[in-house]
Design an enzyme around this catalytic site. Sequence first.
Site, PDB file in Angstrom:
ATOM      1  N   GLU A 150      10.372  18.443 -24.891  1.00  0.00           N
ATOM      2  CA  GLU A 150       9.712  18.797 -23.618  1.00  0.00           C
ATOM      3  C   GLU A 150      10.370  20.034 -22.996  1.00  0.00           C
ATOM      4  O   GLU A 150       9.709  20.798 -22.309  1.00  0.00           O
ATOM      5  CB  GLU A 150       9.756  17.612 -22.635  1.00  0.00           C
ATOM      6  CG  GLU A 150       9.071  16.344 -23.126  1.00  0.00           C
ATOM      7  CD  GLU A 150       7.549  16.308 -22.877  1.00  0.00           C
ATOM      8  OE1 GLU A 150       6.988  17.301 -22.386  1.00  0.00           O
ATOM      9  OE2 GLU A 150       6.940  15.267 -23.200  1.00  0.00           O
TER      10      GLU A 150
ATOM     11  N   HIS B 270       8.021   9.391 -27.929  1.00  0.00           N
ATOM     12  CA  HIS B 270       7.042  10.286 -27.299  1.00  0.00           C
ATOM     13  C   HIS B 270       7.382  11.766 -27.565  1.00  0.00           C
ATOM     14  O   HIS B 270       6.527  12.541 -28.006  1.00  0.00           O
ATOM     15  CB  HIS B 270       6.988  10.012 -25.794  1.00  0.00           C
ATOM     16  CG  HIS B 270       6.140  10.989 -25.041  1.00  0.00           C
ATOM     17  ND1 HIS B 270       4.772  11.039 -25.162  1.00  0.00           N
ATOM     18  CD2 HIS B 270       6.484  11.991 -24.184  1.00  0.00           C
ATOM     19  CE1 HIS B 270       4.292  12.017 -24.397  1.00  0.00           C
ATOM     20  NE2 HIS B 270       5.311  12.606 -23.789  1.00  0.00           N
TER      21      HIS B 270
ATOM     22  N   ARG C 242       0.817  -1.233   0.000  1.00  0.00           N
ATOM     23  CA  ARG C 242       0.000   0.000   0.000  1.00  0.00           C
ATOM     24  C   ARG C 242       0.841   1.269   0.000  1.00  0.00           C
ATOM     25  O   ARG C 242       0.398   2.331   0.431  1.00  0.00           O
ATOM     26  CB  ARG C 242      -0.973   0.033   1.171  1.00  0.00           C
ATOM     27  CG  ARG C 242      -1.983  -1.093   1.130  1.00  0.00           C
ATOM     28  CD  ARG C 242      -3.197  -0.778   1.963  1.00  0.00           C
ATOM     29  NE  ARG C 242      -4.141  -1.863   1.861  1.00  0.00           N
ATOM     30  CZ  ARG C 242      -4.143  -2.912   2.687  1.00  0.00           C
ATOM     31  NH1 ARG C 242      -3.282  -2.986   3.674  1.00  0.00           N
ATOM     32  NH2 ARG C 242      -5.028  -3.866   2.519  1.00  0.00           N
TER      33      ARG C 242
ATOM     34  N   ASN D 136       0.359  19.457 -20.873  1.00  0.00           N
ATOM     35  CA  ASN D 136      -0.003  18.545 -21.964  1.00  0.00           C
ATOM     36  C   ASN D 136       0.026  19.243 -23.332  1.00  0.00           C
ATOM     37  O   ASN D 136      -0.481  18.700 -24.312  1.00  0.00           O
ATOM     38  CB  ASN D 136      -1.406  17.963 -21.726  1.00  0.00           C
ATOM     39  CG  ASN D 136      -1.437  17.124 -20.458  1.00  0.00           C
ATOM     40  OD1 ASN D 136      -0.419  16.547 -20.074  1.00  0.00           O
ATOM     41  ND2 ASN D 136      -2.582  17.069 -19.803  1.00  0.00           N
TER      42      ASN D 136
ATOM     43  N   HIS E 272       0.354  17.311 -26.539  1.00  0.00           N
ATOM     44  CA  HIS E 272       0.186  15.889 -26.220  1.00  0.00           C
ATOM     45  C   HIS E 272      -1.083  15.272 -26.808  1.00  0.00           C
ATOM     46  O   HIS E 272      -1.125  14.065 -27.020  1.00  0.00           O
ATOM     47  CB  HIS E 272       0.223  15.667 -24.705  1.00  0.00           C
ATOM     48  CG  HIS E 272       1.618  15.757 -24.132  1.00  0.00           C
ATOM     49  ND1 HIS E 272       2.409  16.884 -24.247  1.00  0.00           N
ATOM     50  CD2 HIS E 272       2.373  14.855 -23.451  1.00  0.00           C
ATOM     51  CE1 HIS E 272       3.568  16.663 -23.660  1.00  0.00           C
ATOM     52  NE2 HIS E 272       3.577  15.439 -23.169  1.00  0.00           N
TER      53      HIS E 272
HETATM   54  N1  GLY Z   1       3.801  15.174 -18.134  1.00  0.00           N
HETATM   55  C1  GLY Z   1       2.693  15.949 -17.735  1.00  0.00           C
HETATM   56  C2  GLY Z   1       2.507  16.034 -16.248  1.00  0.00           C
HETATM   57  O1  GLY Z   1       3.360  15.567 -15.521  1.00  0.00           O
HETATM   58  O2  GLY Z   1       1.536  16.540 -15.812  1.00  0.00           O
END
Ligand code: GLY
Length: 384
Positions: free
Chosen positions: A194, A274, A130, A253, A256
Amino acid sequence: MTAPIKNSNPVVLDVALGARAYDIVIGRDVLGSLGERIKAMRPGARIAIVTDATVAMHWLEKAEAALKGAGIESSRIVVGEGESSKSYAVLEEVCEALIAAKIERNDLVIALGGGVIGDLAGFAAAIVRRGVDFVQVPTSLLAQVDSSVGGKTGINSPHGKNLVGAFHQPILVVADTSVLDTLSPRQFRAGYAEVAKYGLLGDEAFFTWLESNHAGVFSGSAAREHAIATSCRAKAAIVSRDERETGERALLNLGHTFGHALEAATGFSDRLFHGEGVSIGMVLAAEFSAHLNMIAPSDAERVKRHLASVGLPTRMQDIAGFRQEGLADADALMALMAQDKKVKRGRLTFILLEKIGKAVIANDVDAPRVRNFIAEKLSQQPGR
Ligand code: GLY
């Protein structure tokens, strides 16, 4: 934007999340300090390192030696490389290996690798017993500037990417920028998309700086640390304000929605990394923003020019075999986008640009308009 880093190795940034706050340590050779940092935070903890075969070949012994130097023994769990490891089967393998290694509540999992390892090991840490704490040691540019920070962990479902997972923040991120020297130029470029994203979505001065300094980011000069630290600072600020993506985190995003559809169309394979999908997606988001008269066409051209200047793909037609395989189909891409982001009564949510350096969440984009825009883009000939 802050001034470039000079002789301040390493940089330590704080992700301000109250009881779940943590540091991001960025700099050349900081991997060597991993053991001492962990010992200071968790003396006596048992450690399991999750990594993949390629990263293991380059960096596992160095990570283990850093732990050993601080008197910490560790076990290793090595999985296959690539997106296919973000699966139920490999998750089970990792969870069982963690349990077999007797990793308990007060122990630690180290994710040593790129985005796939961070997502997989982080999710295993979130669910074994958990929840066990974990440390991110990102070894790709993409992981250093994006996926290792912010606590999104998970695996893919046959229905789509990242559909099963948990928010589970690491307790520390150690981003050694010298490990990026072993990345292929293509992998580094994909991560760079990115980096550029942070300039586009919230910091025009950083985007302008990248236009002049990208060569230094690629060659590994101090510009690289500056770009990574600026990206992480931007991400940490957004995550600390909106950890669970109820609002502004969605800005991350940018590119994305289009990008994920292109990744899905190419089977989440090495045909389109990606970050390459994000590069094409950011150009499409900028061009669509121009199409809606939100930005000038010259701004969209500027986005495309910069990404192309570092060798990133900027058009759907840049994807090998795209036309021949019937992927250049606006309706098919719309269907994939609908799966990714859900069309509600013909309306879509997109991250669009109000200007370079200011992205906005557009909740009510007309789907037929997106379809027509994609069809128009697909009909353009090479060189446009
Ligand atoms: N890669 C987008 C986020 O971490 O929100």
